[in-house]
Scaffold this motif. Structure first.
Motif, mmCIF file in Angstrom:
data_model
loop_
_atom_site.group_PDB
_atom_site.id
_atom_site.type_symbol
_atom_site.label_atom_id
_atom_site.label_comp_id
_atom_site.label_asym_id
_atom_site.label_seq_id
_atom_site.Cartn_x
_atom_site.Cartn_y
_atom_site.Cartn_z
ATOM 1 N N THR A 69 7.861 -13.341 0.654
ATOM 2 C CA THR A 69 8.442 -12.973 -0.640
ATOM 3 C C THR A 69 8.201 -14.052 -1.685
ATOM 4 O O THR A 69 7.949 -13.752 -2.861
ATOM 5 C CB THR A 69 9.951 -12.719 -0.479
ATOM 6 N N ALA A 70 8.253 -15.313 -1.255
ATOM 7 C CA ALA A 70 8.064 -16.425 -2.194
ATOM 8 C C ALA A 70 6.678 -16.404 -2.826
ATOM 9 O O ALA A 70 6.489 -16.917 -3.932
ATOM 10 C CB ALA A 70 8.292 -17.757 -1.478
ATOM 11 N N TYR A 71 5.707 -15.804 -2.150
ATOM 12 C CA TYR A 71 4.353 -15.722 -2.686
ATOM 13 C C TYR A 71 4.055 -14.357 -3.303
ATOM 14 O O TYR A 71 2.892 -14.041 -3.587
ATOM 15 C CB TYR A 71 3.329 -16.041 -1.594
ATOM 16 N N GLY A 72 5.095 -13.556 -3.505
ATOM 17 C CA GLY A 72 4.907 -12.294 -4.213
ATOM 18 C C GLY A 72 4.758 -11.075 -3.337
ATOM 19 O O GLY A 72 4.583 -9.966 -3.858
ATOM 20 N N GLY A 73 4.803 -11.240 -2.014
ATOM 21 C CA GLY A 73 4.741 -10.082 -1.126
ATOM 22 C C GLY A 73 6.002 -9.235 -1.245
ATOM 23 O O GLY A 73 7.075 -9.743 -1.556
ATOM 24 N N ARG A 74 5.846 -7.944 -1.012
ATOM 25 C CA ARG A 74 6.975 -7.028 -1.129
ATOM 26 C C ARG A 74 7.250 -6.346 0.205
ATOM 27 O O ARG A 74 6.355 -6.231 1.051
ATOM 28 C CB ARG A 74 6.693 -5.982 -2.219
ATOM 29 N N PHE A 75 8.496 -5.899 0.372
ATOM 30 C CA PHE A 75 8.922 -5.264 1.617
ATOM 31 C C PHE A 75 9.607 -3.940 1.326
ATOM 32 O O PHE A 75 10.240 -3.768 0.281
ATOM 33 C CB PHE A 75 9.906 -6.170 2.373
ATOM 34 N N VAL A 76 9.471 -3.018 2.269
ATOM 35 C CA VAL A 76 10.250 -1.792 2.240
ATOM 36 C C VAL A 76 10.630 -1.464 3.679
ATOM 37 O O VAL A 76 9.829 -1.593 4.596
ATOM 38 C CB VAL A 76 9.464 -0.629 1.596
ATOM 39 N N SER A 77 11.907 -1.127 3.881
ATOM 40 C CA SER A 77 12.386 -0.753 5.208
ATOM 41 C C SER A 77 12.118 0.734 5.414
ATOM 42 O O SER A 77 12.507 1.564 4.574
ATOM 43 C CB SER A 77 13.877 -1.035 5.348
ATOM 44 N N GLY A 78 11.482 1.068 6.504
ATOM 45 C CA GLY A 78 11.192 2.463 6.774
ATOM 46 C C GLY A 78 10.014 2.608 7.720
ATOM 47 O O GLY A 78 9.502 1.624 8.263
ATOM 48 N N ARG A 79 9.610 3.850 7.895
ATOM 49 C CA ARG A 79 8.493 4.161 8.782
ATOM 50 C C ARG A 79 7.362 4.797 7.982
ATOM 51 O O ARG A 79 7.603 5.584 7.066
ATOM 52 C CB ARG A 79 8.923 5.137 9.881
ATOM 53 N N VAL A 80 6.159 4.470 8.356
ATOM 54 C CA VAL A 80 5.004 5.141 7.779
ATOM 55 C C VAL A 80 4.805 6.444 8.538
ATOM 56 O O VAL A 80 4.520 6.444 9.741
ATOM 57 C CB VAL A 80 3.743 4.257 7.853
ATOM 58 N N ASP A 81 4.987 7.556 7.830
ATOM 59 C CA ASP A 81 4.863 8.869 8.465
ATOM 60 C C ASP A 81 3.415 9.335 8.545
ATOM 61 O O ASP A 81 3.030 10.023 9.488
ATOM 62 C CB ASP A 81 5.651 9.919 7.670
ATOM 63 N N ALA A 82 2.662 9.005 7.523
ATOM 64 C CA ALA A 82 1.301 9.520 7.467
ATOM 65 C C ALA A 82 0.426 8.611 6.621
ATOM 66 O O ALA A 82 0.903 7.955 5.693
ATOM 67 C CB ALA A 82 1.290 10.933 6.887
ATOM 68 N N VAL A 83 -0.847 8.601 6.964
ATOM 69 C CA VAL A 83 -1.854 7.896 6.186
ATOM 70 C C VAL A 83 -3.054 8.821 6.034
ATOM 71 O O VAL A 83 -3.550 9.374 7.015
ATOM 72 C CB VAL A 83 -2.309 6.587 6.862
ATOM 73 N N THR A 84 -3.497 9.003 4.805
ATOM 74 C CA THR A 84 -4.700 9.783 4.545
ATOM 75 C C THR A 84 -5.635 8.971 3.657
ATOM 76 O O THR A 84 -5.196 8.049 2.964
ATOM 77 C CB THR A 84 -4.371 11.119 3.843
ATOM 78 N N GLU A 238 -3.899 6.675 15.823
ATOM 79 C CA GLU A 238 -4.556 7.849 16.400
ATOM 80 C C GLU A 238 -4.778 8.915 15.339
ATOM 81 O O GLU A 238 -5.784 9.643 15.371
ATOM 82 C CB GLU A 238 -3.723 8.393 17.563
ATOM 83 N N SER A 239 -3.865 9.014 14.377
ATOM 84 C CA SER A 239 -4.034 10.000 13.308
ATOM 85 C C SER A 239 -5.240 9.678 12.433
ATOM 86 O O SER A 239 -5.756 10.551 11.728
ATOM 87 C CB SER A 239 -2.775 10.067 12.443
ATOM 88 N N LEU A 240 -5.692 8.425 12.481
ATOM 89 C CA LEU A 240 -6.876 8.011 11.722
ATOM 90 C C LEU A 240 -8.143 8.061 12.567
ATOM 91 O O LEU A 240 -9.213 7.677 12.098
ATOM 92 C CB LEU A 240 -6.676 6.592 11.186
ATOM 93 N N GLY A 241 -7.994 8.523 13.823
ATOM 94 C CA GLY A 241 -9.154 8.651 14.690
ATOM 95 C C GLY A 241 -9.377 7.496 15.640
ATOM 96 O O GLY A 241 -10.436 7.396 16.256
ATOM 97 N N LEU A 242 -8.378 6.621 15.790
ATOM 98 C CA LEU A 242 -8.497 5.479 16.689
ATOM 99 C C LEU A 242 -7.716 5.749 17.971
ATOM 100 O O LEU A 242 -6.493 5.895 17.940
ATOM 101 C CB LEU A 242 -7.973 4.213 16.008
ATOM 102 N N GLU A 243 -8.406 5.831 19.085
ATOM 103 C CA GLU A 243 -7.776 6.139 20.361
ATOM 104 C C GLU A 243 -7.550 4.867 21.168
ATOM 105 O O GLU A 243 -8.433 3.997 21.240
ATOM 106 C CB GLU A 243 -8.648 7.100 21.164
ATOM 107 N N PRO A 244 -6.371 4.724 21.801
ATOM 108 C CA PRO A 244 -6.127 3.550 22.641
ATOM 109 C C PRO A 244 -6.968 3.594 23.909
ATOM 110 O O PRO A 244 -7.388 4.665 24.362
ATOM 111 C CB PRO A 244 -4.632 3.652 22.955
#
Length: 526
Positions: A69-84, A238-244
């Motif tokens: 935070t001291a260097y300007g980074g920001r935070f949000v509490s929550g979950r990433v549901d989707a990425v497109t 995995e939703s982005l096509g990366l399989e473990p």
């Protein structure tokens, strides 16, 4: 679309925070999205982290958040549901509501420990149900330790934990017994083997007391070790096509992780991973190091993209600055582009001359042409912009009809227009910054326009200005020295009178004085 970030970091553990810190210090716009479920939350302290030894996990994360935070980074509490994907990177949806965009992703979602289904085991996880001797061995040194077999690696784990305590037992939990060689090794190290199934892990007053066998016997223990299966939290990836892929140890699958190269880059462009999601066995300090490594490569990738974009814009500006449309727009954009005062080097060189016929090329809003006309010169003033020429004519009329009558305003593109050869006693080109091939071509035509015994005055931005905060453009190839211009003149036709670099002080955009350097060439036509 919501806020746009250079990087969205998914996961706020050690890997994510270390990556975010490095990116924020690199002056990147960073958002960390964290669900607040660190894997090591039950542990009393983080170990083998140089300078942070024994620090409670929550405190380590709090310190890391404050640093980011001291260097300007920001935070949000929550979950990433989707990425497109979109044409600029990624669209990230958080908790089904907030939408942000990111040029790059750093995913540090960690892993899930898969524990055997033994009553009481999960409740003690991370406190006195353990898995890593390097994380917890010192804290249970010389104590009674039971290694609960959850696969063929139980013997390996028992031999390892024996380094910290002589009181180690293998709890086969009804599984197959060790082979002859392994049995001999355990016996030699004083490790007892109990074959009966374990039906429960028991505790009294929030303290582990041991494990209950199917026979009803209570095996008194101070810690239970479980060689868990570790599986990356990979649904988002995995939703982005990366399989473990499976992770093996001694021929046995011990977990699954997302494949990536040594920098954390995945097979999906723009997506990096770090920490346990990419290396299930990584301890906290290693996860943090991986986060920083990935951040460095992400920043480098962005630097390359920024450079490509800058080159494209640089080329666009270079091409546009020589078009009539660009100059018309520049003059229309404000009431006055220039100061309204004649260029100082023109004044310095010409003030004492007898008036004659002058050609003022790139005349702009007319300050030089009007100054010459006021001193009796007959002036042809040439510019590519009709807006500039109209302003210049108004300027001349405002000074006086007699002055205006001495000036002929000519609308022309100097890259194609040629003045009448030998027609002028003075040809003045002030700050015509052109690419070298075009510059020498135009200057050559201007030199041809000088009458015998007439003067050629060329003034430009000196390359020295590139080294200071004073430069107003950054097209190095368009800046030149007076000596370079002189070298292009035919010495049999021109006598070079002056080649100089002259500093002058002007007010900068912030109100402070700035020094500019003018390259000044004055030559006489023989």
């Amino acid at each position: 679309m919501g806020d746009r970030f250079d990087v969205v970091v998914v996961g706020g553990g050690a890997a994510g925070l270390a990556g975010a810190l490095a990116l924020a210090r690199a002056r990147r716009r960073v958002l960390v999205v964290d669900a607040g479920e660190p894997r090591n939350a039950p542990a009393a302290g983080v170990h083998n982290y140089l300078g942070r030894e024994g620090m409670p996990p929550g405190e380590l994360l709090a310190v890391g958040r404050a640093e980011v935070t001291a260097y300007g980074g920001r935070f949000v509490s929550g979950r990433v549901d989707a990425v497109t994907r979109d044409d600029q990177g990624f669209v990230v949806t958080i908790d089904g509501e907030r939408v942000v965009s990111a040029r790059r992703l750093l995913v540090t979602t960690g892993l899930v420990d898969e524990l055997p289904e033994v009553p009481g085991l999960t409740e003690r996880w991370g406190r006195d149900v353990l898995h890593c001797p390097y994380c917890h061995g010192w804290e249970v040194r010389d104590r009674r330790i039971g290694v609960l077999a959850a696969g063929p690696l139980a013997v390996h784990a028992a031999k390892l934990w024996r380094q910290w305590s002589p009181q180690v037992r293998v709890l086969l939990n009804g599984g197959p017994p060790p082979g002859p060689q392994e049995a001999e090794q355990l016996a030699a190290r004083g490790v007892a083997v109990l074959s009966e199934p374990v039906v429960a892990v028991e505790s009294v007053e929030d303290r582990l007391v041991g494990v209950r066998l199917a026979s009803g016997e209570l095996v008194e223990l101070d810690a239970v070790v479980v060689p868990v299966r570790m599986t990356a939290r990979s649904a988002l990836l995995e939703s982005l096509g990366l399989e473990p892929v499976d992770v093996e140890h001694a021929g046995q699958v011990v977990g699954r992780q997302i494949p990536a190269d040594a920098t954390g880059a995945t097979a999906v462009p723009g997506v990096w991973v770090a920490g346990n999601v990419a290396e299930v066995s990584a301890q906290v300090i290693r996860a943090a190091a991986a986060g920083m490594t990935a951040a460095g490569m992400i920043n480098m990738d962005l630097v390359e993209e920024d450079t490509r974009d800058a080159v494209a814009e640089h080329r666009r500006q270079r091409e546009a600055m020589f078009t009539e449309a660009a100059w018309e727009e520049r003059y229309r954009s404000k009431p006055a582009v220039w100061s309204g005062r004649p260029n100082p080097q023109l004044v310095t060189e010409v003030s004492e001359w007898a008036p004659g016929r002058a050609l003022d090329v790139g005349s702009g809003e007319g300050a030089d042409a009007v100054w010459l006309a006021e001193r009796g010169w007959q002036v042809h003033a040439v510019d590519i912009s009709t807006v500039a020429l109209a302003r210049a004519a108004d300027h001349a009329q405002a000074v006086g009809a007699e002055v205006a009558a001495r000036i002929e305003w000519i609308h022309a593109d100097l890259s194609r227009w040629s003045p009448t050869p030998g027609a002028y006693d003075l040809v003045s080109a002030q700050f015509m910054q052109l690419p070298p091939p075009q510059r020498w071509e135009v200057f050559g035509r201007l030199a041809e326009a000088v009458a015998p015994d007439g003067r050629l005055l060329i003034v430009g931005h000196h390359p020295t200005d590139l080294r200071t905060a004073g430069h107003r453009m950054h097209f190095p190839e368009m800046m030149y020295t007076a000596e370079q211009v002189a070298a292009e003149l035919d010495p049999t036709r021109f006598e070079v009178l002056t080649t100089a670099t002259r500093p002058r002080t002007v007010a900068g955009a912030d109100g402070r004085d700035v020094v500019h350097h003018d390259a000044v060439l004055l030559a006489r036509r023989r």
